[in-house]
Design an enzyme around this catalytic site. Sequence first.
Site, PDB file in Angstrom:
ATOM      1  N   GLY A 165      -8.378  -7.747  -0.782  1.00  0.00           N
ATOM      2  CA  GLY A 165      -7.208  -7.938  -0.335  1.00  0.00           C
ATOM      3  C   GLY A 165      -6.915  -9.462  -0.073  1.00  0.00           C
ATOM      4  O   GLY A 165      -5.826  -9.805  -0.313  1.00  0.00           O
ATOM      5  N   ARG A 219       0.815  -1.211   0.104  1.00  0.00           N
ATOM      6  CA  ARG A 219       0.183   0.001   0.022  1.00  0.00           C
ATOM      7  C   ARG A 219       0.955   1.327   0.139  1.00  0.00           C
ATOM      8  O   ARG A 219       0.432   2.166  -0.722  1.00  0.00           O
ATOM      9  CB  ARG A 219      -0.866  -0.081   1.342  1.00  0.00           C
ATOM     10  CG  ARG A 219      -2.145  -0.868   1.003  1.00  0.00           C
ATOM     11  CD  ARG A 219      -3.164  -0.855   2.062  1.00  0.00           C
ATOM     12  NE  ARG A 219      -4.260  -1.400   1.696  1.00  0.00           N
ATOM     13  CZ  ARG A 219      -5.055  -2.090   2.343  1.00  0.00           C
ATOM     14  NH1 ARG A 219      -5.033  -2.347   3.602  1.00  0.00           N
ATOM     15  NH2 ARG A 219      -6.026  -2.909   1.818  1.00  0.00           N
TER      16      ARG A 219
END
Length: 415
Positions: A372, A53
């Site tokens: 995810g 991220r």
Amino acid sequence: MAGRRSGALATMDEGHMKKLTLRDIDIENKRVLMRVDFNVPFSGKGEIADDTRIRAALPSIRYVLGKGGALILISHLGRPEGKVEKKYSLACCATRLSEILGKPVGFAPDCVGKEVEERVHQMKAGEVLLLENLRFHPGEENPEKEKGFTESLAKLGDVYVNDAFGTAHRAHASTALIASFFPGKAAAGFLMEKEVAELGKLLEHPKRPFYAIIGGAKVSTKAGVMQNLLSRVDGLFIGGAMAYTFLKGRGMPIGDSLFEEKESAVAANILKEASIKKIPCRLPVDLVIADAFDRDAKKQTISVKEGVPQGWQGMGIGPKTVEEWVKELDKAATIFWNGPLSVFEMPRFAEGTFAIARHLAELKANVVVGGGDSLAAIEQLGLGKKFTHLSTGGGASLEFLEFGHLPGIDALSNK
Ligand code: AMP
């Protein structure tokens, strides 16, 4: 999210809503307040387990620094629920970003207040400062609980950039409300732009046939997107734990498998709608089952006709399902995949998810993956580079496909 209607697309360059991007705003000698998604996972030892991220925001970060802006980064981490909780401090992300950039990254112990304001005003072009977790303040998620929080945050920047696609489905202070303080100066970062462009292609003129594979734990979190996808796709594949609610509805004994009674009607409705629309809807034809939800549990494969015996539970799609699905998926020109198809976290039960991931990686079709868990499975196999697009936002990508727009994008300035 109740009340939001699907329809109009808020893509950056397509549809009728054109949003400013980083390239459209003046950055030189400006304080650039950028919302990023540094909500990274941690290892048991409290170290960053995966910095994807942080890396995903690098194109925007490097661009701002290269253009002579002073960069103030804001993010949330975990769910501290409006209170300071040390374990959710973003300090470690400043250290990691500094290692990646090869330059100092400052860290401020709060995200609003006099001290931060002074520090921000001393910043020079090319400097980076990461502020402490936004969710240490109740005003981030519930503006009515902390009057003036959004305004205090907005004070810190001359321009605002949102590069946090993963939280763009939340109408929070830093993701949506703040934009109104930057009329004509609230822009999308490059990650946001790319996500919206790639996911937007699935909504607008996808190459056909277009198939969607939906797995994961719960019908309740995916029903909306499945319903919306029925008007867009040429075939729907339903796997993961939520398949059992569908299968039970068709009369299959599911033993101790996960079952959402409240969602049975929704599941039945999805199948009915699919049949009215003549969209083939594939459910597993066999399952890998276990005698306990445990990594060392006994396992066997059963056909859906046999059903799951009492004392056993479904752990994922079986080899026959993989074989059938793969044959069908070979025909696709576009595929969207969200949600694991088996309990891939346990090696004994990973195969259903891994087999589909390996096959998708080899296809020439445009394959977009959101969420995810599916991403984690792909990364475990080292196949990340083989996909058209891996969305950094699980919930955000699903809501974008469901509604066609998100509060964090809607709030940005029009071109
Ligand atoms: P979601 O967040 O809804 O995408 O759900 C992801 C979770 O679903 C993962 O942790 C998987 O282990 C779990 N999952 C996928 N397939 C199954 C299954 N057949 N039985 C139980 N859990 C599953």
